[in-house]
Motif scaffolding. Structure first.
Motif, mmCIF file in Angstrom:
data_model
loop_
_atom_site.group_PDB
_atom_site.id
_atom_site.type_symbol
_atom_site.label_atom_id
_atom_site.label_comp_id
_atom_site.label_asym_id
_atom_site.label_seq_id
_atom_site.Cartn_x
_atom_site.Cartn_y
_atom_site.Cartn_z
ATOM 1 N N GLU A 47 0.828 -1.198 0.000
ATOM 2 C CA GLU A 47 0.000 0.000 0.000
ATOM 3 C C GLU A 47 0.862 1.247 0.000
ATOM 4 N N VAL A 48 1.953 1.200 0.730
ATOM 5 C CA VAL A 48 2.881 2.323 0.773
ATOM 6 C C VAL A 48 3.495 2.553 -0.601
ATOM 7 N N SER A 49 3.880 1.484 -1.278
ATOM 8 C CA SER A 49 4.564 1.595 -2.553
ATOM 9 C C SER A 49 3.704 2.196 -3.643
ATOM 10 N N THR A 50 2.404 2.047 -3.555
ATOM 11 C CA THR A 50 1.541 2.526 -4.622
ATOM 12 C C THR A 50 0.773 3.784 -4.233
ATOM 13 N N SER A 51 0.956 4.250 -3.035
ATOM 14 C CA SER A 51 0.206 5.406 -2.567
ATOM 15 C C SER A 51 0.706 6.700 -3.194
ATOM 16 N N ALA A 52 -0.207 7.516 -3.684
ATOM 17 C CA ALA A 52 0.164 8.808 -4.257
ATOM 18 C C ALA A 52 0.557 9.791 -3.164
ATOM 19 N N ASN A 53 0.130 9.527 -1.934
ATOM 20 C CA ASN A 53 0.407 10.447 -0.833
ATOM 21 C C ASN A 53 1.554 9.999 0.053
ATOM 22 N N VAL A 54 2.383 9.093 -0.433
ATOM 23 C CA VAL A 54 3.434 8.528 0.409
ATOM 24 C C VAL A 54 4.476 9.565 0.826
ATOM 25 N N ASP A 55 4.607 10.666 0.081
ATOM 26 C CA ASP A 55 5.554 11.710 0.472
ATOM 27 C C ASP A 55 5.252 12.247 1.865
ATOM 28 N N ASP A 57 3.919 10.464 4.281
ATOM 29 C CA ASP A 57 3.809 9.365 5.231
ATOM 30 C C ASP A 57 5.177 9.001 5.797
ATOM 31 N N GLU A 58 5.683 9.849 6.678
ATOM 32 C CA GLU A 58 6.999 9.604 7.268
ATOM 33 C C GLU A 58 7.016 8.339 8.111
ATOM 34 N N LYS A 59 5.881 7.952 8.652
ATOM 35 C CA LYS A 59 5.809 6.719 9.446
ATOM 36 C C LYS A 59 6.142 5.510 8.578
ATOM 37 N N ALA A 60 5.584 5.461 7.367
ATOM 38 C CA ALA A 60 5.865 4.353 6.456
ATOM 39 C C ALA A 60 7.327 4.360 6.028
ATOM 40 N N LEU A 61 7.850 5.530 5.739
ATOM 41 C CA LEU A 61 9.266 5.641 5.368
ATOM 42 C C LEU A 61 10.143 5.177 6.525
ATOM 43 N N ASN A 62 9.811 5.614 7.719
ATOM 44 C CA ASN A 62 10.584 5.232 8.900
ATOM 45 C C ASN A 62 10.562 3.728 9.110
ATOM 46 N N ALA A 63 9.396 3.115 8.913
ATOM 47 C CA ALA A 63 9.275 1.665 9.075
ATOM 48 C C ALA A 63 10.142 0.909 8.077
ATOM 49 N N ALA A 64 10.373 1.515 6.914
ATOM 50 C CA ALA A 64 11.199 0.886 5.886
ATOM 51 C C ALA A 64 12.672 1.262 6.026
ATOM 52 N N GLY A 65 13.016 1.991 7.096
ATOM 53 C CA GLY A 65 14.415 2.326 7.348
ATOM 54 C C GLY A 65 14.876 3.656 6.800
ATOM 55 N N TRP A 66 13.950 4.456 6.271
ATOM 56 C CA TRP A 66 14.311 5.730 5.644
ATOM 57 C C TRP A 66 14.003 6.908 6.560
ATOM 58 N N SER A 67 14.844 7.921 6.494
ATOM 59 C CA SER A 67 14.597 9.191 7.161
ATOM 60 C C SER A 67 14.407 10.254 6.095
ATOM 61 N N VAL A 68 13.646 11.287 6.418
ATOM 62 C CA VAL A 68 13.411 12.396 5.501
ATOM 63 C C VAL A 68 14.173 13.600 6.040
ATOM 64 N N TRP A 89 17.019 11.452 -3.896
ATOM 65 C CA TRP A 89 16.196 12.654 -4.021
ATOM 66 C C TRP A 89 14.726 12.275 -4.148
ATOM 67 N N ASP A 90 14.451 11.134 -4.779
ATOM 68 C CA ASP A 90 13.066 10.700 -4.990
ATOM 69 C C ASP A 90 12.659 9.723 -3.896
ATOM 70 N N ASN A 91 11.406 9.804 -3.510
ATOM 71 C CA ASN A 91 10.881 8.948 -2.460
ATOM 72 C C ASN A 91 11.129 7.474 -2.831
ATOM 73 N N PRO A 92 11.843 6.734 -1.998
ATOM 74 C CA PRO A 92 12.181 5.346 -2.326
ATOM 75 C C PRO A 92 10.997 4.381 -2.291
ATOM 76 N N LEU A 93 9.878 4.786 -1.719
ATOM 77 C CA LEU A 93 8.727 3.899 -1.638
ATOM 78 C C LEU A 93 7.730 4.114 -2.766
ATOM 79 N N VAL A 94 7.964 5.091 -3.607
ATOM 80 C CA VAL A 94 7.080 5.341 -4.741
ATOM 81 C C VAL A 94 7.649 4.647 -5.947
ATOM 82 N N LYS A 95 6.824 3.817 -6.583
ATOM 83 C CA LYS A 95 7.271 3.052 -7.758
ATOM 84 C C LYS A 95 6.980 3.823 -9.013
#
Length: 95
Positions: A47-55, A57-68, A89-95
């Motif tokens: 769901e995180v990977s396909t979400s248009a609003n993932v930018d 969603d710092e919680k999802a990024l954090n869960a995947a090991g990423w910081s913003v 530079w680009d959100n790593p969870l957006v495909k």
């Protein structure tokens, strides 16, 4: 047929604490969180990977090991992986 995960998917799942396994009775893929011992059938990051609003969603990024963070020179947002030290530079969870 069970769809295969790409290398980026496996890295993100692993960084977020998930393991991928196959149920011996059904042959169906499932996901196991190594710390919480939670088991789910659906990819927990799908769901995180396909979400248009993932930018936002710092919680999802954090869960995947990423910081913003913000680049102090340009003010542009970038992403830093705490384990691998990779930056993007680009959100790593957006495909």
């Amino acid at each position: 047929l069970v769809p295969q995960h790409g290398a980026d998917d496996i890295v993100a799942l692993t960084a977020a604490g998930w393991s991928v396994a196959t149920d011996s009775g059904t042959g169906r893929r499932y996901y196991y969180h190594n710390e919480t011992h939670k088991t789910v059938w659906e990819n927990p990051l799908k769901e995180v990977s396909t979400s248009a609003n993932v930018d936002n969603d710092e919680k999802a990024l954090n869960a995947a090991g990423w910081s913003v963070a913000k680049d102090p020179s340009s003010g542009k947002t970038y992403y830093y992986h705490r384990t691998t030290r990779e930056t993007k530079w680009d959100n790593p969870l957006v495909k």
